[in-house]
Design a protein around this motif. Structure first.
Motif, mmCIF file in Angstrom:
data_model
loop_
_atom_site.group_PDB
_atom_site.id
_atom_site.type_symbol
_atom_site.label_atom_id
_atom_site.label_comp_id
_atom_site.label_asym_id
_atom_site.label_seq_id
_atom_site.Cartn_x
_atom_site.Cartn_y
_atom_site.Cartn_z
ATOM 1 N N SER A 1 11.208 -1.113 5.191
ATOM 2 C CA SER A 1 11.018 -0.030 4.535
ATOM 3 C C SER A 1 11.200 -0.138 3.165
ATOM 4 N N LYS A 2 10.798 0.399 2.103
ATOM 5 C CA LYS A 2 10.815 0.354 0.845
ATOM 6 C C LYS A 2 12.300 0.845 0.500
ATOM 7 N N ILE A 3 12.880 0.208 -0.387
ATOM 8 C CA ILE A 3 14.101 0.868 -0.920
ATOM 9 C C ILE A 3 14.275 1.141 -2.185
ATOM 10 N N SER A 4 13.199 0.733 -3.086
ATOM 11 C CA SER A 4 13.041 1.237 -4.468
ATOM 12 C C SER A 4 12.091 0.763 -4.973
ATOM 13 N N LYS A 5 11.552 0.869 -6.220
ATOM 14 C CA LYS A 5 10.384 0.372 -7.022
ATOM 15 C C LYS A 5 10.307 -1.213 -6.763
ATOM 16 N N GLY A 6 9.354 -1.553 -6.246
ATOM 17 C CA GLY A 6 9.004 -3.011 -6.144
ATOM 18 C C GLY A 6 9.784 -3.732 -5.139
ATOM 19 N N LYS A 7 10.675 -3.048 -4.299
ATOM 20 C CA LYS A 7 11.616 -3.917 -3.371
ATOM 21 C C LYS A 7 11.385 -3.258 -2.169
ATOM 22 N N PHE A 8 11.141 -3.999 -0.918
ATOM 23 C CA PHE A 8 11.105 -3.567 0.385
ATOM 24 C C PHE A 8 12.261 -4.531 1.173
ATOM 25 N N ASP B 1 0.714 -1.076 -0.010
ATOM 26 C CA ASP B 1 0.093 -0.005 -0.037
ATOM 27 C C ASP B 1 0.833 1.137 -0.036
ATOM 28 N N LYS B 2 0.374 2.250 -0.674
ATOM 29 C CA LYS B 2 1.284 3.388 -0.738
ATOM 30 C C LYS B 2 1.640 4.164 0.806
ATOM 31 N N SER B 3 0.581 3.968 1.593
ATOM 32 C CA SER B 3 0.962 4.297 3.087
ATOM 33 C C SER B 3 2.633 4.063 3.470
ATOM 34 N N PHE B 4 3.046 2.836 2.891
ATOM 35 C CA PHE B 4 4.453 2.336 3.241
ATOM 36 C C PHE B 4 5.572 2.894 2.514
ATOM 37 N N ASP B 5 5.161 3.699 1.539
ATOM 38 C CA ASP B 5 6.180 4.101 0.584
ATOM 39 C C ASP B 5 7.309 4.911 1.183
ATOM 40 N N HIS B 6 7.359 5.810 1.923
ATOM 41 C CA HIS B 6 8.148 6.722 2.633
ATOM 42 C C HIS B 6 8.444 6.607 4.179
ATOM 43 N N ARG B 7 8.082 5.253 4.689
ATOM 44 C CA ARG B 7 8.133 5.252 6.025
ATOM 45 C C ARG B 7 8.735 3.947 6.451
ATOM 46 N N VAL B 8 9.652 4.113 7.792
ATOM 47 C CA VAL B 8 10.330 3.079 8.357
ATOM 48 C C VAL B 8 9.396 2.508 9.443
ATOM 49 N N TYR B 9 9.080 1.401 9.425
ATOM 50 C CA TYR B 9 8.347 0.615 10.525
ATOM 51 C C TYR B 9 9.403 -0.120 11.274
ATOM 52 N N GLU B 10 9.370 -0.188 12.594
ATOM 53 C CA GLU B 10 9.874 -1.272 13.455
ATOM 54 C C GLU B 10 8.843 -1.723 14.445
ATOM 55 N N LEU B 11 8.386 -2.909 14.196
ATOM 56 C CA LEU B 11 7.379 -3.470 15.126
ATOM 57 C C LEU B 11 8.266 -4.491 16.287
ATOM 58 N N TRP B 12 7.750 -3.697 17.704
ATOM 59 C CA TRP B 12 8.277 -4.533 18.762
ATOM 60 C C TRP B 12 7.194 -5.381 19.441
ATOM 61 N N GLY B 13 7.694 -6.767 19.492
ATOM 62 C CA GLY B 13 6.768 -7.749 20.351
ATOM 63 C C GLY B 13 7.355 -8.124 21.485
ATOM 64 N N ASN B 14 6.940 -9.354 22.009
ATOM 65 C CA ASN B 14 7.389 -9.744 22.931
ATOM 66 C C ASN B 14 8.456 -10.597 22.759
ATOM 67 N N GLN B 15 9.863 -9.756 23.154
ATOM 68 C CA GLN B 15 11.341 -10.314 22.755
ATOM 69 C C GLN B 15 11.300 -10.588 21.314
ATOM 70 N N ILE B 16 10.808 -9.927 20.496
ATOM 71 C CA ILE B 16 11.042 -10.231 18.980
ATOM 72 C C ILE B 16 10.707 -8.954 18.412
ATOM 73 N N ARG B 17 11.178 -8.563 17.185
ATOM 74 C CA ARG B 17 10.706 -7.505 16.604
ATOM 75 C C ARG B 17 11.243 -7.788 14.844
ATOM 76 N N PHE B 18 10.397 -6.938 14.281
ATOM 77 C CA PHE B 18 10.656 -6.735 12.835
ATOM 78 C C PHE B 18 10.516 -5.436 12.355
ATOM 79 N N GLY B 19 11.474 -5.019 11.315
ATOM 80 C CA GLY B 19 11.462 -3.708 10.896
ATOM 81 C C GLY B 19 11.225 -3.986 9.194
#
Length: 381
Positions: free
Chosen positions: A207-214, A187-205
């Protein structure tokens, strides 16, 4: 007077470009015979981008990468814990961070280096001080070269450092990381945003780096030096992150399994000195940090900038000492803060308190800290 740079990673290539601009004689030696499709993604923050702009490669990086306008730490369902729009950073520096594939960045830098100054397939083996004050550098293929100064830019497992400071020690964080590049459009809302998701002793980050690649990374607590079984990596990650937002599943599934990279997260126990006589360490070879602040590559790039400007052309000892005096306080602070951040992200108890603490930090304080980290001195020429 000639400098020999060991390693054609980000730090080594940037140092070569900085020396090129200042008219300092150098040569670069790299153990790999080709530099293709290495690594996953990297975030280049404004301190790095100011140096790369000075080196006339920023326009190409903007073209190949993706501008980040918002940095968000969230819960596993993407609900924000800490949210940092980058408008003020863009206003201050002219740009915020740019996400790009490491291989693209390396190629952009490599293409700027004169071909006669870089030697591929030359793995460093050892060095020897000569009676005339120079250094004899020996390579794995049996060849050797003489140089006046030696720069170790050969990464966290630096062989130059191991000979220069044999008691130096890596420090395992207790965390293991998988990295990958997903071939996907979200979705376009992810285009220019870094996300880092913090869970229970586990995390996932991600971001888009170029067209068609995250670019994405997944971090868990683990014991070091473990191996994954082929054909089981994706399913293992999908199981570990099964209670995270569905975008995590999409990213993992859109990544070829043989392109997923696993690394234990280490840093380098702080060295009191980065240099001895006419040998100096830069980047991860001298001050490797955990990736929790996205500053590993940026600090290597800063090293290149300052080393080239603090070169005095009189004695190596003066320039290396000035370089360390200038750089060490900032670098040590980042190494320490990155280590603490990584530990906090994986607290066994008190995740709710951790989240509340992050939420309670005033945005002005967050912005001030970012600006301090992104500042570099401006030199003429």
């Amino acid at each position: 007077m000639k400098y020999s740079i060991i390693g054609a990673g980000i730090g080594g290539l940037t140092t070569g470009l900085a020396f090129e601009k200042k008219g300092i004689d150098y040569q670069i030696f790299e153990r790999f015979s080709e530099l293709n499709n290495l690594g996953a993604g990297i975030w280049l923050s404004p301190n790095a981008l100011q140096v790369l702009e000075y080196l006339d490669v920023l326009d190409e990086i903007k073209e190949k990468g993706n501008l980040i306008k918002r940095i968000t730490i969230s819960k596993p369902d993407l609900s924000p814990i800490s949210d940092s729009p980058q408008d003020a950073i863009i206003e201050k520096f002219g740009y915020a961070s740019i996400a790009i594939h490491r291989a693209e960045l390396q190629k952009l830098l490599l293409d700027k280096i004169p071909t006669e100054k870089i030697y591929l397939g030359k793995g460093f083996d050892s060095y020897k001080h000569l009676n005339n004050g120079r250094i004899s550098v020996h390579f794995g293929d049996g060849s050797a070269t003489e140089t006046d100064y030696l720069i170790g830019a050969d990464g966290i497992n630096s062989k130059v450092r191991k000979q220069l400071f044999p008691n130096s020690q890596l420090r395992y964080s207790g965390q293991t990381c998988w990295r990958g590049v997903a071939h996907i459009e979200l979705d376009k809302s992810f285009d220019h945003r870094v996300y880092e998701l913090w869970g229970n002793q586990i995390r996932f980050g991600f971001s888009k780096i170029s067209k068609g690649k995250f670019y994405w990374f997944a971090v868990v607590l683990d014991t070091p030096n473990k191996k994954d079984r082929k054909g089981e990596i994706q399913q293992k990650l999908l199981t570990m992150f099964s209670d995270f937002h569905s975008v995590v599943k999409e990213l993992i599934q859109a990544t070829p399994e043989d392109k997923i990279i696993r690394n234990d997260i280490n840093d380098l126990k702080t060295l009191s000195k980065w240099h001895k006589n006419n040998i100096c360490l830069i980047g991860d070879a001298g001050h490797a940090t955990t990736p929790n602040m996205g500053q590993g590559g940026a600090q290597a790039i800063e090293d290149a900038y300052y080393l080239s400007h603090l070169h005095q052309g009189v004695t190596h000892q003066n320039s290396f000492e000035s370089f360390q005096k200038k750089r060490q306080p900032k670098v040590n602070s980042i190494v320490k803060q990155s280590w603490v951040t990584g530990k906090m992200a994986h607290w066994k108890y008190g995740a709710g308190l951790r989240n509340q603490l992050l939420k309670s930090v005033p945005k002005k304080i967050v912005l001030k800290k970012m600006i301090e980290m992104y500042q570099i001195d401006k030199y003429g020429g």
